[in-house]
Scaffold this active site. Structure first.
Site, PDB file in Angstrom:
ATOM      1  N   SER A 125       0.836  -1.194   0.000  1.00 56.27           N
ATOM      2  CA  SER A 125       0.000   0.000   0.000  1.00 56.27           C
ATOM      3  C   SER A 125       0.871   1.244   0.000  1.00 56.27           C
ATOM      4  O   SER A 125       1.984   1.242   0.556  1.00 56.27           O
ATOM      5  CB  SER A 125      -0.843  -0.023   1.275  1.00 56.27           C
ATOM      6  N   TYR A 150      -2.225  -1.402  10.918  1.00 53.47           N
ATOM      7  CA  TYR A 150      -2.452  -1.960   9.578  1.00 53.47           C
ATOM      8  C   TYR A 150      -1.291  -1.574   8.654  1.00 53.47           C
ATOM      9  O   TYR A 150      -0.704  -2.413   7.961  1.00 53.47           O
ATOM     10  CB  TYR A 150      -3.782  -1.446   8.997  1.00 53.47           C
ATOM     11  N   LYS A 154       1.897  -3.868   6.573  1.00 53.26           N
ATOM     12  CA  LYS A 154       2.325  -3.809   5.170  1.00 53.26           C
ATOM     13  C   LYS A 154       3.823  -3.515   5.091  1.00 53.26           C
ATOM     14  O   LYS A 154       4.568  -4.137   4.343  1.00 53.26           O
ATOM     15  CB  LYS A 154       1.540  -2.732   4.409  1.00 53.26           C
ATOM     16  N   ARG A 232      -5.862  12.520  -3.311  1.00 48.47           N
ATOM     17  CA  ARG A 232      -5.424  11.121  -3.416  1.00 48.47           C
ATOM     18  C   ARG A 232      -5.378  10.685  -4.873  1.00 48.47           C
ATOM     19  O   ARG A 232      -6.011  11.284  -5.737  1.00 48.47           O
ATOM     20  CB  ARG A 232      -6.404  10.185  -2.672  1.00 48.47           C
TER      21      ARG A 232
HETATM   22  P1  NAD Z   1     -10.927  -7.485   1.229  1.00 48.06           P
HETATM   23  O1  NAD Z   1     -11.140  -7.480   2.687  1.00 48.06           O
HETATM   24  O2  NAD Z   1     -12.090  -7.283   0.339  1.00 48.06           O
HETATM   25  O3  NAD Z   1     -10.186  -8.836   0.787  1.00 48.06           O
HETATM   26  C1  NAD Z   1      -9.294  -9.522   1.646  1.00 48.06           C
HETATM   27  C2  NAD Z   1      -9.761 -10.955   1.712  1.00 48.06           C
HETATM   28  O4  NAD Z   1      -8.867 -11.692   2.560  1.00 48.06           O
HETATM   29  C3  NAD Z   1     -11.163 -11.114   2.294  1.00 48.06           C
HETATM   30  O5  NAD Z   1     -11.947 -11.875   1.392  1.00 48.06           O
HETATM   31  C4  NAD Z   1     -10.949 -11.854   3.617  1.00 48.06           C
HETATM   32  O6  NAD Z   1     -12.013 -12.725   3.908  1.00 48.06           O
HETATM   33  C5  NAD Z   1      -9.646 -12.578   3.350  1.00 48.06           C
HETATM   34  N1  NAD Z   1      -8.833 -12.903   4.541  1.00 48.06           N
HETATM   35  C6  NAD Z   1      -8.469 -12.090   5.551  1.00 48.06           C
HETATM   36  N2  NAD Z   1      -7.700 -12.751   6.428  1.00 48.06           N
HETATM   37  C7  NAD Z   1      -7.573 -14.019   5.967  1.00 48.06           C
HETATM   38  C8  NAD Z   1      -6.910 -15.167   6.435  1.00 48.06           C
HETATM   39  N3  NAD Z   1      -6.223 -15.184   7.585  1.00 48.06           N
HETATM   40  N4  NAD Z   1      -6.982 -16.305   5.693  1.00 48.06           N
HETATM   41  C9  NAD Z   1      -7.675 -16.335   4.533  1.00 48.06           C
HETATM   42  N5  NAD Z   1      -8.335 -15.269   4.057  1.00 48.06           N
HETATM   43  C10 NAD Z   1      -8.286 -14.121   4.758  1.00 48.06           C
HETATM   44  O7  NAD Z   1      -9.800  -6.385   0.914  1.00 48.06           O
HETATM   45  P2  NAD Z   1      -9.296  -5.813  -0.479  1.00 48.06           P
HETATM   46  O8  NAD Z   1      -9.687  -4.383  -0.534  1.00 48.06           O
HETATM   47  O9  NAD Z   1      -9.654  -6.721  -1.568  1.00 48.06           O
HETATM   48  O10 NAD Z   1      -7.731  -5.841  -0.222  1.00 48.06           O
HETATM   49  C11 NAD Z   1      -6.923  -6.906  -0.664  1.00 48.06           C
HETATM   50  C12 NAD Z   1      -5.504  -6.658  -0.173  1.00 48.06           C
HETATM   51  O11 NAD Z   1      -5.062  -5.388  -0.675  1.00 48.06           O
HETATM   52  C13 NAD Z   1      -5.378  -6.591   1.349  1.00 48.06           C
HETATM   53  O12 NAD Z   1      -4.176  -7.198   1.730  1.00 48.06           O
HETATM   54  C14 NAD Z   1      -5.325  -5.100   1.615  1.00 48.06           C
HETATM   55  O13 NAD Z   1      -4.638  -4.810   2.796  1.00 48.06           O
HETATM   56  C15 NAD Z   1      -4.568  -4.594   0.391  1.00 48.06           C
HETATM   57  N6  NAD Z   1      -4.811  -3.180   0.100  1.00 48.06           N
HETATM   58  C16 NAD Z   1      -6.109  -2.742  -0.029  1.00 48.06           C
HETATM   59  C17 NAD Z   1      -6.349  -1.387  -0.269  1.00 48.06           C
HETATM   60  C18 NAD Z   1      -7.773  -0.876  -0.372  1.00 48.06           C
HETATM   61  O14 NAD Z   1      -7.974   0.322  -0.206  1.00 48.06           O
HETATM   62  N7  NAD Z   1      -8.766  -1.710  -0.659  1.00 48.06           N
HETATM   63  C19 NAD Z   1      -5.277  -0.471  -0.383  1.00 48.06           C
HETATM   64  C20 NAD Z   1      -3.965  -0.976  -0.281  1.00 48.06           C
HETATM   65  C21 NAD Z   1      -3.753  -2.334  -0.033  1.00 48.06           C
HETATM   66  N1  UFG Z   2     -12.506  11.192   3.466  1.00 41.91           N
HETATM   67  C1  UFG Z   2     -13.516  12.061   3.823  1.00 41.91           C
HETATM   68  N2  UFG Z   2     -14.659  11.529   4.335  1.00 41.91           N
HETATM   69  C2  UFG Z   2     -14.846  10.199   4.517  1.00 41.91           C
HETATM   70  C3  UFG Z   2     -13.803   9.313   4.140  1.00 41.91           C
HETATM   71  C4  UFG Z   2     -12.642   9.856   3.632  1.00 41.91           C
HETATM   72  O1  UFG Z   2     -13.381  13.275   3.679  1.00 41.91           O
HETATM   73  O2  UFG Z   2     -15.909   9.785   5.000  1.00 41.91           O
HETATM   74  C5  UFG Z   2     -11.271  11.749   2.874  1.00 41.91           C
HETATM   75  C6  UFG Z   2     -10.020  11.460   3.674  1.00 41.91           C
HETATM   76  O3  UFG Z   2      -9.845  12.431   4.672  1.00 41.91           O
HETATM   77  C7  UFG Z   2      -8.949  11.485   2.584  1.00 41.91           C
HETATM   78  C8  UFG Z   2      -9.682  10.934   1.357  1.00 41.91           C
HETATM   79  O4  UFG Z   2     -11.077  11.115   1.620  1.00 41.91           O
HETATM   80  O5  UFG Z   2      -8.562  12.807   2.312  1.00 41.91           O
HETATM   81  C9  UFG Z   2      -9.419   9.465   1.101  1.00 41.91           C
HETATM   82  O6  UFG Z   2      -9.686   8.727   2.288  1.00 41.91           O
HETATM   83  P1  UFG Z   2      -9.809   7.137   2.285  1.00 41.91           P
HETATM   84  O7  UFG Z   2     -10.141   6.721   3.678  1.00 41.91           O
HETATM   85  O8  UFG Z   2     -10.719   6.694   1.198  1.00 41.91           O
HETATM   86  O9  UFG Z   2      -8.357   6.663   1.854  1.00 41.91           O
HETATM   87  P2  UFG Z   2      -6.940   6.913   2.545  1.00 41.91           P
HETATM   88  O10 UFG Z   2      -6.091   7.605   1.536  1.00 41.91           O
HETATM   89  O11 UFG Z   2      -7.069   7.526   3.867  1.00 41.91           O
HETATM   90  O12 UFG Z   2      -6.447   5.413   2.789  1.00 41.91           O
HETATM   91  C10 UFG Z   2      -6.516   4.439   1.759  1.00 41.91           C
HETATM   92  C11 UFG Z   2      -6.720   3.051   2.368  1.00 41.91           C
HETATM   93  C12 UFG Z   2      -5.510   2.632   3.145  1.00 41.91           C
HETATM   94  C13 UFG Z   2      -4.300   2.738   2.289  1.00 41.91           C
HETATM   95  C14 UFG Z   2      -4.167   4.134   1.738  1.00 41.91           C
HETATM   96  C15 UFG Z   2      -3.003   4.254   0.791  1.00 41.91           C
HETATM   97  O13 UFG Z   2      -7.821   3.057   3.242  1.00 41.91           O
HETATM   98  O14 UFG Z   2      -5.653   1.297   3.506  1.00 41.91           O
HETATM   99  O15 UFG Z   2      -5.355   4.471   1.012  1.00 41.91           O
HETATM  100  O16 UFG Z   2      -3.101   3.287  -0.197  1.00 41.91           O
HETATM  101  F1  UFG Z   2      -3.213   2.452   3.038  1.00 41.91           F
END
Ligand code: NAD
Ligand code: UFG
Length: 339
Positions: A125, A150, A154, A232
């Site tokens: 991330s 979290y 990562k 972002r």
């Molecule tokens: P998600 O929660 O939709 O998918 C993650 C999946 O992993 C889920 O289906 C959950 O059931 C499964 N899981 C969790 N722990 C487990 C375990 N111990 N064993 C088996 N399965 C397990 O999340 P996502 O948004 O699809 O994210 C996927 C990956 O990308 C994650 O590692 C997340 O941290 C990373 N990531 C997500 C974002 C975002 O904003 N969505 C940003 C950066 C990184």
């Molecule tokens: N925001 C609002 N109102 C809300 C939610 C968010 O104003 O209800 C704003 C936040 O302050 C920020 C922007 O929208 O300025 C984006 O916020 P998000 O929560 O959607 O995303 P972040 O950038 O804070 O974080 C996301 C993921 C993290 C990841 C990060 C970088 O949630 O897991 O991007 O990849 F680590």
């Protein structure tokens, strides 16, 4: 290639499965369904035109169950999505986050090496950059101080995988640093439905649009950005998904260890996203300005040039596609997948 997709029933995993099948790969999914619904996999099969996605309800911390999957399938690589991802919850439950994300990955990697599968693509991330030293952020930018457990999982897992690859160069490790994934498959059949109150901006906007929440709170309008709200790098989840397939195709020539930003290179503010959503979808999004959210930074967007140069990948979807597809998913599935 035959790919193990951990967390494949989740948001990014399900979209990546479609891109994998499109590119002619096959997949085996393990997921404990702690944050997902197996209906996503039924819909992936329907969209990919296959009978079903091979699926095991397995927790990656369960070594025995994982061993069984590896002994039943010849796996060439793993795309590792499984993990807990809620920033706020990680502050409340740090032990659970370290144990699940780090403990699970350590078991997974051990089972992989015992079965001679040493290719892994890891979901990292942009959070690992902390408050970034430069904008746009290149992969050379130093890692920073994370503001929550979290983020630390990562950052630490990047280090763990890097050290493992250094000690055993027969590993190929690709660390993909995602910026802000939004959107959904254009069919509206798969998407993201967070549990409880959404933390992230786009699901919050779509829940206001569908009438589940009265208004959006905009967290701060006094940042040093063009309109004062946080900026972002939002990336369509289908672009993110195709980035994994590009990384997979390059995994043998990535020199053992490679890191890529997956973003568009374009920063949008909170109000840019709100206004684009209203303009494209013709739905009003009432909002109020609220205090800044603890731990937020003003601006975060990528320089994605390395992924384009080395993987031949770049984002194709723009902001209008992102807000259109987010809304298409939400209005067709107001309560997410059926239970
Ligand atoms: P998600 O929660 O939709 O998918 C993650 C999946 O992993 C889920 O289906 C959950 O059931 C499964 N899981 C969790 N722990 C487990 C375990 N111990 N064993 C088996 N399965 C397990 O999340 P996502 O948004 O699809 O994210 C996927 C990956 O990308 C994650 O590692 C997340 O941290 C990373 N990531 C997500 C974002 C975002 O904003 N969505 C940003 C950066 C990184
Ligand atoms: N925001 C609002 N109102 C809300 C939610 C968010 O104003 O209800 C704003 C936040 O302050 C920020 C922007 O929208 O300025 C984006 O916020 P998000 O929560 O959607 O995303 P972040 O950038 O804070 O974080 C996301 C993921 C993290 C990841 C990060 C970088 O949630 O897991 O991007 O990849 F680590």
């Amino acid at each position: 290639m035959n790919i193990l997709v951990t967390g494949g029933a989740g948001y990014i995993g399900s979209h990546t499965l479609i891109e994998l099948y499109k590119a002619g790969h096959t997949a085996v999914v393990v997921d404990n369904l702690s944050n997902s619904n197996p209906e996503s996999l039924r819909r992936v099969a329907e969209l990919a035109g296959i009978e079903q996605v091979p699926f095991y309800k397995v927790d990656i911390r369960d070594r025995e169950a994982l061993e069984k999957v590896f002994s039943q399938h010849k796996l060439d690589a793993c795309i590792h999505f499984a993990g807990l991802k809620a920033v706020g919850e990680s502050v409340e439950k740090p032990w659970e986050y370290y144990e699940n994300n780090i403990g699970g990955t350590l078991v997974l990697v051990d089972v992989m090496r015992q079965h001679g599968c040493k290719n892994i693509i890891f979901s990292s991330s942009a959070t690992v950059y902390g408050d970034p030293a430069q904008i746009p952020i290149t992969e050379q930018c130093p890692k920073g101080t994370c503001t929550n457990p979290y983020g630390w999982t990562k950052s630490m897992l990047e280090q763990v995988l890097t050290d493992i690859q250094h000690a055993d160069p027969s590993w190929n490790v690709v660390l993909l640093r995602y910026f802000n994934p939004v959107g959904a498959h254009p069919s509206g059949r798969i998407g993201e439905y967070p549990n409880g109150i959404p933390n992230n901006l786009m699901p919050y906007i779509t829940q206001v649009a569908v009438g589940k929440r009265p208004q959006l709170g905009v967290f701060g309008n006094d940042y040093p950005t063009p309109d004062g709200t946080g900026v972002r790098d939002y990336i369509h989840v289908c672009d993110l998904a195709s980035g994994h397939v590009s990384a997979l195709q390059a995994i043998d020539r990535c020199c053992g260890l490679a890191i890529y930003n997956l973003g568009t290179g374009q920063g949008y503010s909170v109000l840019d996203m709100v206004h684009a959503f209203e303009r494209v979808n013709h739905v009003p999004i009432p909002y109020t300005i609220q205090p800044r959210r603890a731990g937020d930074i003003a601006t975060c967007y990528s320089n994605p040039a390395k992924a384009e140069a080395e993987l031949g990948w770049k984002a194709r979807y723009g902001i209008d596609d992102m807000v259109r597809d987010s809304w298409n998913w939400q209005r067709n599935n107001p309560d997410g997948y059926p239970c």
